[in-house]
Design a protein around this motif. Structure first.
Motif, PDB file in Angstrom:
ATOM      1  N   VAL A  64      12.586  -5.381  14.964  1.00  0.00           N
ATOM      2  CA  VAL A  64      12.170  -4.346  14.108  1.00  0.00           C
ATOM      3  C   VAL A  64      11.548  -3.516  15.270  1.00  0.00           C
ATOM      4  O   VAL A  64      11.087  -3.770  16.290  1.00  0.00           O
ATOM      5  CB  VAL A  64      11.135  -4.450  13.096  1.00  0.00           C
ATOM      6  N   ASN A  65      11.512  -1.904  14.935  1.00  0.00           N
ATOM      7  CA  ASN A  65      10.731  -1.018  15.676  1.00  0.00           C
ATOM      8  C   ASN A  65       9.131  -1.157  15.813  1.00  0.00           C
ATOM      9  O   ASN A  65       8.530  -1.423  16.550  1.00  0.00           O
ATOM     10  CB  ASN A  65      11.369   0.160  15.294  1.00  0.00           C
ATOM     11  N   VAL A  66       8.756  -0.945  14.174  1.00  0.00           N
ATOM     12  CA  VAL A  66       7.268  -1.274  13.911  1.00  0.00           C
ATOM     13  C   VAL A  66       6.888  -2.040  12.889  1.00  0.00           C
ATOM     14  O   VAL A  66       7.750  -2.284  11.871  1.00  0.00           O
ATOM     15  CB  VAL A  66       6.923   0.258  13.598  1.00  0.00           C
ATOM     16  N   LEU A  67       6.226  -3.309  13.117  1.00  0.00           N
ATOM     17  CA  LEU A  67       6.088  -4.078  11.972  1.00  0.00           C
ATOM     18  C   LEU A  67       4.833  -4.155  11.504  1.00  0.00           C
ATOM     19  O   LEU A  67       3.719  -3.809  12.498  1.00  0.00           O
ATOM     20  CB  LEU A  67       6.346  -5.529  12.527  1.00  0.00           C
ATOM     21  N   VAL A  68       4.486  -3.790  10.375  1.00  0.00           N
ATOM     22  CA  VAL A  68       3.287  -3.486   9.658  1.00  0.00           C
ATOM     23  C   VAL A  68       3.118  -4.806   9.041  1.00  0.00           C
ATOM     24  O   VAL A  68       3.536  -5.183   8.242  1.00  0.00           O
ATOM     25  CB  VAL A  68       3.133  -2.348   8.857  1.00  0.00           C
ATOM     26  N   LEU A  69       1.494  -5.425   9.163  1.00  0.00           N
ATOM     27  CA  LEU A  69       1.064  -6.551   8.647  1.00  0.00           C
ATOM     28  C   LEU A  69      -0.144  -6.077   7.723  1.00  0.00           C
ATOM     29  O   LEU A  69      -1.068  -5.734   7.980  1.00  0.00           O
ATOM     30  CB  LEU A  69       0.397  -7.512   9.826  1.00  0.00           C
ATOM     31  N   GLY A  70       0.408  -6.361   6.356  1.00  0.00           N
ATOM     32  CA  GLY A  70      -0.294  -5.848   5.293  1.00  0.00           C
ATOM     33  C   GLY A  70       0.158  -4.798   4.495  1.00  0.00           C
ATOM     34  O   GLY A  70       0.303  -3.571   5.010  1.00  0.00           O
ATOM     35  N   ALA A  71       0.448  -4.845   3.343  1.00  0.00           N
ATOM     36  CA  ALA A  71       0.830  -3.730   2.436  1.00  0.00           C
ATOM     37  C   ALA A  71       0.010  -3.435   1.509  1.00  0.00           C
ATOM     38  O   ALA A  71       0.129  -2.937   0.073  1.00  0.00           O
ATOM     39  CB  ALA A  71       2.253  -4.267   1.617  1.00  0.00           C
ATOM     40  N   GLY A  72      -1.397  -3.104   1.669  1.00  0.00           N
ATOM     41  CA  GLY A  72      -2.263  -2.608   0.962  1.00  0.00           C
ATOM     42  C   GLY A  72      -1.966  -1.117   0.896  1.00  0.00           C
ATOM     43  O   GLY A  72      -1.150  -0.833   1.708  1.00  0.00           O
ATOM     44  N   VAL A  73      -3.198  -0.336   0.839  1.00  0.00           N
ATOM     45  CA  VAL A  73      -3.290   1.107   0.652  1.00  0.00           C
ATOM     46  C   VAL A  73      -3.243   1.610   2.097  1.00  0.00           C
ATOM     47  O   VAL A  73      -2.523   2.471   2.317  1.00  0.00           O
ATOM     48  CB  VAL A  73      -4.252   1.638  -0.125  1.00  0.00           C
ATOM     49  N   ILE A  74      -3.934   0.674   3.155  1.00  0.00           N
ATOM     50  CA  ILE A  74      -3.866   1.331   4.442  1.00  0.00           C
ATOM     51  C   ILE A  74      -2.454   0.992   4.904  1.00  0.00           C
ATOM     52  O   ILE A  74      -1.569   1.949   5.706  1.00  0.00           O
ATOM     53  CB  ILE A  74      -4.774   0.431   5.342  1.00  0.00           C
ATOM     54  N   GLY A  75      -2.044  -0.223   4.887  1.00  0.00           N
ATOM     55  CA  GLY A  75      -0.551  -0.454   5.507  1.00  0.00           C
ATOM     56  C   GLY A  75       0.690   0.428   4.682  1.00  0.00           C
ATOM     57  O   GLY A  75       1.426   0.623   5.694  1.00  0.00           O
ATOM     58  N   ALA A  76       0.329   0.450   3.562  1.00  0.00           N
ATOM     59  CA  ALA A  76       1.535   1.396   3.193  1.00  0.00           C
ATOM     60  C   ALA A  76       1.313   2.683   3.531  1.00  0.00           C
ATOM     61  O   ALA A  76       2.463   3.571   3.378  1.00  0.00           O
ATOM     62  CB  ALA A  76       1.335   1.440   1.355  1.00  0.00           C
ATOM     63  N   ALA A  77       0.367   3.231   3.405  1.00  0.00           N
ATOM     64  CA  ALA A  77      -0.038   4.496   3.864  1.00  0.00           C
ATOM     65  C   ALA A  77       0.599   5.057   5.486  1.00  0.00           C
ATOM     66  O   ALA A  77       1.333   5.838   5.757  1.00  0.00           O
ATOM     67  CB  ALA A  77      -1.279   5.262   3.703  1.00  0.00           C
ATOM     68  N   ILE A  78       0.172   3.971   6.246  1.00  0.00           N
ATOM     69  CA  ILE A  78       0.795   3.839   7.595  1.00  0.00           C
ATOM     70  C   ILE A  78       2.569   3.866   7.536  1.00  0.00           C
ATOM     71  O   ILE A  78       3.256   4.477   8.322  1.00  0.00           O
ATOM     72  CB  ILE A  78       0.315   2.715   8.314  1.00  0.00           C
ATOM     73  N   ALA A  79       2.896   3.035   6.802  1.00  0.00           N
ATOM     74  CA  ALA A  79       4.300   2.604   6.848  1.00  0.00           C
ATOM     75  C   ALA A  79       5.087   4.079   6.074  1.00  0.00           C
ATOM     76  O   ALA A  79       6.064   4.408   6.732  1.00  0.00           O
ATOM     77  CB  ALA A  79       4.748   1.464   5.831  1.00  0.00           C
ATOM     78  N   LEU A  81       4.980  -6.582   6.087  1.00  0.00           N
ATOM     79  CA  LEU A  81       4.866  -8.062   5.517  1.00  0.00           C
ATOM     80  C   LEU A  81       3.618  -8.098   4.693  1.00  0.00           C
ATOM     81  O   LEU A  81       2.482  -7.507   5.347  1.00  0.00           O
ATOM     82  CB  LEU A  81       5.069  -9.048   6.736  1.00  0.00           C
ATOM     83  N   ASP A  82       3.648  -8.730   3.737  1.00  0.00           N
ATOM     84  CA  ASP A  82       2.397  -9.030   3.048  1.00  0.00           C
ATOM     85  C   ASP A  82       2.574 -10.698   2.180  1.00  0.00           C
ATOM     86  O   ASP A  82       3.444 -10.764   1.990  1.00  0.00           O
ATOM     87  CB  ASP A  82       2.006  -7.954   2.094  1.00  0.00           C
ATOM     88  N   MET A  83       1.384 -11.023   2.521  1.00  0.00           N
ATOM     89  CA  MET A  83       1.563 -12.502   1.844  1.00  0.00           C
ATOM     90  C   MET A  83       1.426 -12.398   0.316  1.00  0.00           C
ATOM     91  O   MET A  83       1.686 -13.240  -0.432  1.00  0.00           O
ATOM     92  CB  MET A  83       0.137 -13.507   2.208  1.00  0.00           C
ATOM     93  N   ARG A  84       1.182 -11.183  -0.250  1.00  0.00           N
ATOM     94  CA  ARG A  84       1.198 -10.994  -1.372  1.00  0.00           C
ATOM     95  C   ARG A  84       2.207  -9.773  -1.860  1.00  0.00           C
ATOM     96  O   ARG A  84       2.737  -9.219  -0.872  1.00  0.00           O
ATOM     97  CB  ARG A  84      -0.124 -10.612  -2.358  1.00  0.00           C
ATOM     98  N   SER A  85       2.396  -9.383  -3.107  1.00  0.00           N
ATOM     99  CA  SER A  85       3.102  -8.196  -3.034  1.00  0.00           C
ATOM    100  C   SER A  85       2.170  -6.876  -3.002  1.00  0.00           C
ATOM    101  O   SER A  85       0.990  -7.196  -2.963  1.00  0.00           O
ATOM    102  CB  SER A  85       3.691  -7.954  -4.628  1.00  0.00           C
ATOM    103  N   PRO A  86       3.101  -5.685  -2.647  1.00  0.00           N
ATOM    104  CA  PRO A  86       1.942  -4.529  -2.310  1.00  0.00           C
ATOM    105  C   PRO A  86       0.873  -4.161  -3.065  1.00  0.00           C
ATOM    106  O   PRO A  86       1.010  -4.417  -4.476  1.00  0.00           O
ATOM    107  CB  PRO A  86       3.159  -3.172  -2.003  1.00  0.00           C
ATOM    108  N   PHE A 137       9.725  -3.482   2.715  1.00  0.00           N
ATOM    109  CA  PHE A 137       8.829  -4.242   2.487  1.00  0.00           C
ATOM    110  C   PHE A 137       9.201  -5.869   2.044  1.00  0.00           C
ATOM    111  O   PHE A 137      10.097  -5.957   1.236  1.00  0.00           O
ATOM    112  CB  PHE A 137       7.827  -3.583   1.200  1.00  0.00           C
ATOM    113  N   GLU A 138       8.151  -6.569   2.632  1.00  0.00           N
ATOM    114  CA  GLU A 138       8.852  -8.172   2.487  1.00  0.00           C
ATOM    115  C   GLU A 138       7.511  -8.783   2.098  1.00  0.00           C
ATOM    116  O   GLU A 138       6.684  -8.855   2.752  1.00  0.00           O
ATOM    117  CB  GLU A 138       9.607  -8.586   3.847  1.00  0.00           C
ATOM    118  N   SER A 139       7.711  -9.622   0.926  1.00  0.00           N
ATOM    119  CA  SER A 139       6.642 -10.417   0.481  1.00  0.00           C
ATOM    120  C   SER A 139       7.167 -11.445  -0.426  1.00  0.00           C
ATOM    121  O   SER A 139       8.272 -11.323  -1.199  1.00  0.00           O
ATOM    122  CB  SER A 139       5.454  -9.799  -0.213  1.00  0.00           C
ATOM    123  N   PRO A 140       6.592 -12.811  -0.542  1.00  0.00           N
ATOM    124  CA  PRO A 140       5.512 -12.915   0.093  1.00  0.00           C
ATOM    125  C   PRO A 140       5.887 -13.697   1.669  1.00  0.00           C
ATOM    126  O   PRO A 140       6.484 -14.579   1.577  1.00  0.00           O
ATOM    127  CB  PRO A 140       4.746 -14.021  -0.686  1.00  0.00           C
TER     128      PRO A 140
END
Ligand code: GLY
Length: 380
Positions: free
Chosen positions: A11-26, A39-44, A179-182
């Motif tokens: 992948v080009n950019v891998l974001v670890l964490g789909a909270g408000v910060i990770g989702a805004a960056i993505a 990626l997130d260990m839970r759903s976003p 978005f991939e989880s968990p």
């Protein structure tokens, strides 16, 4: 027993964490043309974001000219456009209002603290209004009649964080983000260029890895680097059904709690500030603290019914400031965490800072105070 080989992803950019910060960056990166996987260990939005009351109040979080205030006011200035763009792109409702905050003094100490804050705001050219007890009662009748006064800041507001995260994810997906989880990232191994991330039986090779896992950011191993000094600070909140009376018309902030009225007539009351490790528990003590504080501030809340209790872990750095920027020894690893009490407020600015860095090579003006490398300097 022969283990199956790991599944490999490029992948080009891998974001670890789909909270408000990770989702805004993505969302920001994907819309600007990057290929993004999150990626997130839970759903976003299921970490600190799902507990947040979504208050946007930099002048209440910092009553002085501090680095946090500078970041908070910069990000607040982006919010109208941030939410409008998200509503358009995602087609979703995002609850958002700039209806101001009312900070209430219940005793002499609160009153002198708020009067000092008001004088400082005046000197800084920020419009905020001091309400004496009589004016306060007609402005916000739900506040305790014994209150000594209040400071109304019309620039502040709140956002519905669940609706915000859902819109960010939808907008990012429409721009091609996956978005991939968990999926729990365990280790990042920086390479000469890019990095390899190990997550269970998967291996991701990315040009850049964004570490946006909130309180869990320090638990992800980064080969050759020390763990990030991020600790969880627990916040418990109550979701109340307001009884048969006029609910507050805006965010009300008292000495022991704040309350956010929702359009459906319910009230979100937060929040405890606790050192409880990674225990995401609602406790009897937490409920007692909040019910007592909100009853003193808004007596009507004593007759409220409890809809739910929430809990989240705020990610805090030792100096309380966000931690944003590339690691000195592994520039393909870019950190975006440590937002502590202000993750929602700082989400648009954080996304812009990361996108400017990755896609334009621009270093933000706040770099020196937010860089993850500042902790190395504290070494003897
Ligand atoms: N933003 C307020 C809190 O974290 O409780």
């Amino acid at each position: 027993q022969v283990r199956p080989p790991p599944t490999l992803y490029l992948v080009n950019v891998l974001v670890l964490g789909a909270g408000v910060i990770g989702a805004a960056i993505a969302d920001e990166l994907a819309r600007r043309g990057a290929s993004v996987t999150v990626l997130d260990m839970r759903s976003p939005g299921r970490g600190a974001s799902q507990a947040s009351a979504g208050i946007l109040a930099p002048y209440a979080e910092a009553h002085d000219r501090t680095p946090l205030l500078e970041l908070g006011t910069r990000s607040l200035a982006l919010f109208d456009e941030f939410v409008e763009g998200l509503r358009d792109r995602s087609g979703r409702v995002v609850d958002y209002a700039r209806s101001g905050t009312l900070e209430v003094a219940l005793d002499d100490v609160d009153e002198s603290r708020l009067r000092v804050a008001r004088a400082w705001l005046d000197a800084a050219g920020v419009r905020a209004e001091w309400l004496d007890p009589q004016a306060l009662r007609s402005f916000e009748p739900s506040v305790a009649p014994s209150a000594r006064g209040g400071l109304f800041n019309p620039a502040h507001g709140w956002v519905g964080v669940a609706s915000l995260v859902a819109a960010l994810v939808q907008s990012a997906r429409l721009a091609g983000a996956v978005f991939e989880s968990p999926v729990e990232a365990a280790e990042v191994a920086p390479q000469k260029t890019g990095a390899v991330v190990r997550a269970g039986d998967r291996r991701y090779t990315a040009d850049s890895v964004i570490l946006a896992a909130g309180s869990w950011s320090g638990r992800i191993k980064i080969a050759g680097a020390r763990p990030l000094p991020i600790r969880p600070v627990r916040g418990q909140l109550l979701h109340l059904r307001w009884p048969n009376a006029e609910p507050p018309a805006r965010v009300v902030w008292g000495p022991g709690c704040y309350a956010v009225p929702w359009p459906d007539g319910s009230l979100l009351v937060g929040a405890t500030v606790e050192d409880a490790g990674f225990h995401e528990d609602v406790t009897a003590d937490g409920l007692r603290e909040l019910t007592s504080a909100v009853g003193d501030l808004l007596p009507g809340a004593r007759r409220a019914s409890l809809i739910a209790a929430r809990v989240g872990l705020r990610p805090a750095a030792p100096d309380g400031l966000p931690v944003i920027g590339p690691l000195r020894d592994a520039p393909s690893v870019i950190v975006a965490t440590g937002h502590y009490r202000n993750g929602v407020l700082l989400a648009p600015l954080t996304a812009k800072i990361i996108a400017a860095l990755l896609l334009d090579g621009t270093i933000d003006q706040a770099f020196a105070m937010i860089t993850p490398n500042r902790f190395e300097r504290a070494d003897p």
